[in-house]
Design a protein around this motif. Structure first.
Motif, PDB file in Angstrom:
ATOM      1  N   LEU A 299       0.855  -1.182   0.000  1.00  0.00           N
ATOM      2  CA  LEU A 299       0.000   0.000   0.000  1.00  0.00           C
ATOM      3  C   LEU A 299       0.893   1.235   0.000  1.00  0.00           C
ATOM      4  O   LEU A 299       2.015   1.214   0.520  1.00  0.00           O
ATOM      5  N   ALA A 300       0.371   2.345  -0.536  1.00  0.00           N
ATOM      6  CA  ALA A 300       1.143   3.583  -0.570  1.00  0.00           C
ATOM      7  C   ALA A 300       0.241   4.765  -0.195  1.00  0.00           C
ATOM      8  O   ALA A 300      -0.086   5.609  -1.048  1.00  0.00           O
ATOM      9  N   PRO A 301      -0.171   4.860   1.064  1.00  0.00           N
ATOM     10  CA  PRO A 301      -1.030   5.963   1.488  1.00  0.00           C
ATOM     11  C   PRO A 301      -0.241   7.249   1.748  1.00  0.00           C
ATOM     12  O   PRO A 301       0.991   7.219   1.861  1.00  0.00           O
ATOM     13  N   VAL A 302      -0.980   8.346   1.877  1.00  0.00           N
ATOM     14  CA  VAL A 302      -0.375   9.652   2.158  1.00  0.00           C
ATOM     15  C   VAL A 302      -0.538   9.964   3.648  1.00  0.00           C
ATOM     16  O   VAL A 302      -1.604   9.736   4.234  1.00  0.00           O
ATOM     17  N   VAL A 303       0.512  10.486   4.262  1.00  0.00           N
ATOM     18  CA  VAL A 303       0.491  10.835   5.690  1.00  0.00           C
ATOM     19  C   VAL A 303      -0.348  12.091   5.902  1.00  0.00           C
ATOM     20  O   VAL A 303      -0.101  13.126   5.269  1.00  0.00           O
ATOM     21  N   GLU A 304      -1.351  12.012   6.788  1.00  0.00           N
ATOM     22  CA  GLU A 304      -2.210  13.165   7.091  1.00  0.00           C
ATOM     23  C   GLU A 304      -1.883  13.793   8.441  1.00  0.00           C
ATOM     24  O   GLU A 304      -1.788  15.008   8.560  1.00  0.00           O
ATOM     25  N   VAL A 305      -1.748  12.979   9.470  1.00  0.00           N
ATOM     26  CA  VAL A 305      -1.473  13.477  10.820  1.00  0.00           C
ATOM     27  C   VAL A 305      -0.474  12.534  11.480  1.00  0.00           C
ATOM     28  O   VAL A 305      -0.594  11.317  11.366  1.00  0.00           O
TER      29      VAL A 305
END
Length: 362
Positions: A299-305
Motif C-alpha cells: 500500500l502507498a497511502p499519504v500521511v495526514e497526521v
C-alpha cells in the motif's frame, strides 16, 4: 473463595428491554475475570445480579455450589467496590474500614486485626486517622478496596472502580488490584468499559454487546483471534483498520479488491473456491502496517497526521477514500504529505463476513 456459575441467566425489564440475554459461563475459583463492553451492554447488570441488587428473570446463578437466585445480598458472602468511593465523610479511614465488620458484630480483636492487615496491604497505615476529605483520589479508592478486603468474602465484585481517577492514578491502581489478586487468590469479577484495563487485568475477558456475550477468552487470544468484527475493533488502541471489498481468485493466488481499485494480495491462502467474489471486511492492526521501500510496498497511502507518543508514533493515513492508522517505531517519524510505502504480511490480515461480521480467516 468460590467459583461463580452463570447458567442461561437473563434480565428482562418490565418494558421488555433485554438487559442480559442468556449468559452462560463460569468464573473459576480464584480467577480475575473482566466483563467489558460499551455502555448499555449489560456488564454492570450481570455484576449486580451476582451481588443480588438486580433480580434474575430466568436461568440460575450459583456461588460455589449454592444457587443464589433468591438469596438476600447480605447472605451471599460477596463484597462490592463501586465507581463512587461511597466512604463515610465523618468517619476516619480506620472507622470506614471497620464499619462493615462492626455491623456484623465481629469481635473487637478481629476487627482491629483485619483493619491493620488491610491497611498494611494497601499502604494506608499513615492515613488511618484522617478523614476521606483529607485523602487523594488514589488513597480514597484504596480505602474503598480495603473496606471490601476486610470482609474476606468468597467473591469480590468491582464495578468500574477506577473511572474517577486520572490516567496516572488509574495505571497505579491497576497494578495495586493485580497485586492484591495475586496475593489473596480470591475470585474477582471486574467490570469496565476501558479495554486497556480489561487487557491488562483480566486472566480472561468476557466481551459483551447489547446484552449478548460476543467472546470469552484470554486477553491476547481475543486480540489475535477475535470471533467477530465487533471484538476486533473494540479491543486495541488505536483500533483495527477495516476495509470492505471482494475476494478475487487469480490462478492459485487470492487478492482483496475494493471498488476504488485498492488491491491487496493474499498469496496462496487456501481459501474455498466458493469465496471467489465474496464481499468481506478485512482487518489490519496498526502495528501490522510495516514501512518498506517502494518496490516492496503493498500500500502507498499519504500521511495526514503524525502523533508521536514517546515510545511509538501513530500515523494517520489517507489511501483514496480510506482512512488508516499505522503504529510505527519512533526512529523514523514520517512527514505530513509524504507518501509512505507499507507492507501487510498476509498472515496478519483478519477476514470477516461483511453481513454477519463473523470471523472467516485470520
Amino acid at each position: 473463595m468460590a467459583k461463580v456459575r452463570f447458567d442461561g441467566v437473563r434480565k428482562v425489564y418490565p418494558n421488555g428491554h433485554v438487559g442480559v440475554a442468556g449468559a452462560s459461563f463460569e468464573v473459576a475459583d480464584g480467577e480475575l475475570l473482566v466483563l467489558v463492553g460499551p455502555s448499555g451492554c449489560g456488564k454492570s447488570t450481570l455484576l449486580r445480579m451476582v451481588a443480588g441488587l438486580e433480580a434474575i428473570s430466568d436461568g440460575t446463578l450459583a456461588i460455589g455450589e449454592r444457587v443464589v437466585n433468591d438469596v438476600a445480598p447480605k447472605d451471599r458472602d460477596i463484597a462490592m467496590v463501586f465507581q463512587s468511593y461511597a466512604l463515610y465523610p465523618h468517619m476516619s479511614v480506620r472507622e470506614n474500614l471497620a464499619f462493615g465488620l462492626k455491623l456484623r458484630g465481629q469481635p473487637r480483636a478481629t476487627v482491629d486485626a483485619r483493619v491493620t492487615e488491610a491497611a498494611a496491604m494497601l499502604e494506608l497505615e499513615a492515613v488511618l486517622d484522617r478523614k476521606p476529605g483529607q485523602l487523594s483520589g488514589g488513597q480514597r479508592q484504596r480505602v474503598a478496596l480495603g473496606r471490601a478486603l476486610v470482609r474476606q468474602p468468597q467473591v469480590f465484585l468491582l464495578d468500574e472502580p477506577l473511572s474517577n481517577l486520572d490516567a496516572k492514578l488509574r495505571a497505579g491502581m491497576r497494578v495495586e488490584i493485580a497485586r492484591l489478586h495475586r496475593q489473596l487468590g480470591t475470585t474477582m469479577i471486574y467490570v469496565t468499559h476501558d479495554q486497556i484495563e480489561a487487557m491488562t487485568l483480566g486472566q480472561r475477558i468476557v466481551v459483551l454487546r447489547d446484552g449478548e456475550i460476543q467472546q470469552i477468552d484470554a486477553p491476547m487470544a481475543l486480540y489475535e483471534r477475535p470471533a467477530n468484527l465487533f471484538v476486533a475493533t473494540f479491543l486495541g488502541s488505536p483500533s483495527m483498520n477495516v476495509l470492505r471489498g471482494d475476494l478475487v481468485r487469480h490462478g492459485r493466488l487470492w487478492q482483496f479488491e475494493t471498488s476504488d481499485d485498492l488491491r491487496l494480495r493474499f498469496g496462496e491462502a487456501g481459501l474455498p473456491d466458493a469465496w471467489d467474489g465474496r464481499t468481506v471486511d478485512i482487518g489490519i492492526r496498526p502495528e501490522h502496517l510495516v514501512p518498506v521501500g517502494t518496490a516492496e510496498a503493498t500500500l502507498a497511502p499519504v500521511v495526514e497526521v503524525v502523533e508521536p507518543v514517546g515510545s511509538e508514533v501513530f500515523v494517520n493515513l489517507r489511501l483514496g477514500p480510506h482512512a488508516l492508522v499505522a503504529r510505527l517505531p519512533p526512529d523514523r517519524v514520517p512527514v505530513v504529505g509524504e507518501t509512505l510505502g507499507l507492507f501487510v504480511p498476509a498472515g496478519q490480515v483478519h477476514v470477516f463476513d461483511a453481513t454477519t461480521g463473523e470471523r472467516l480467516l485470520r
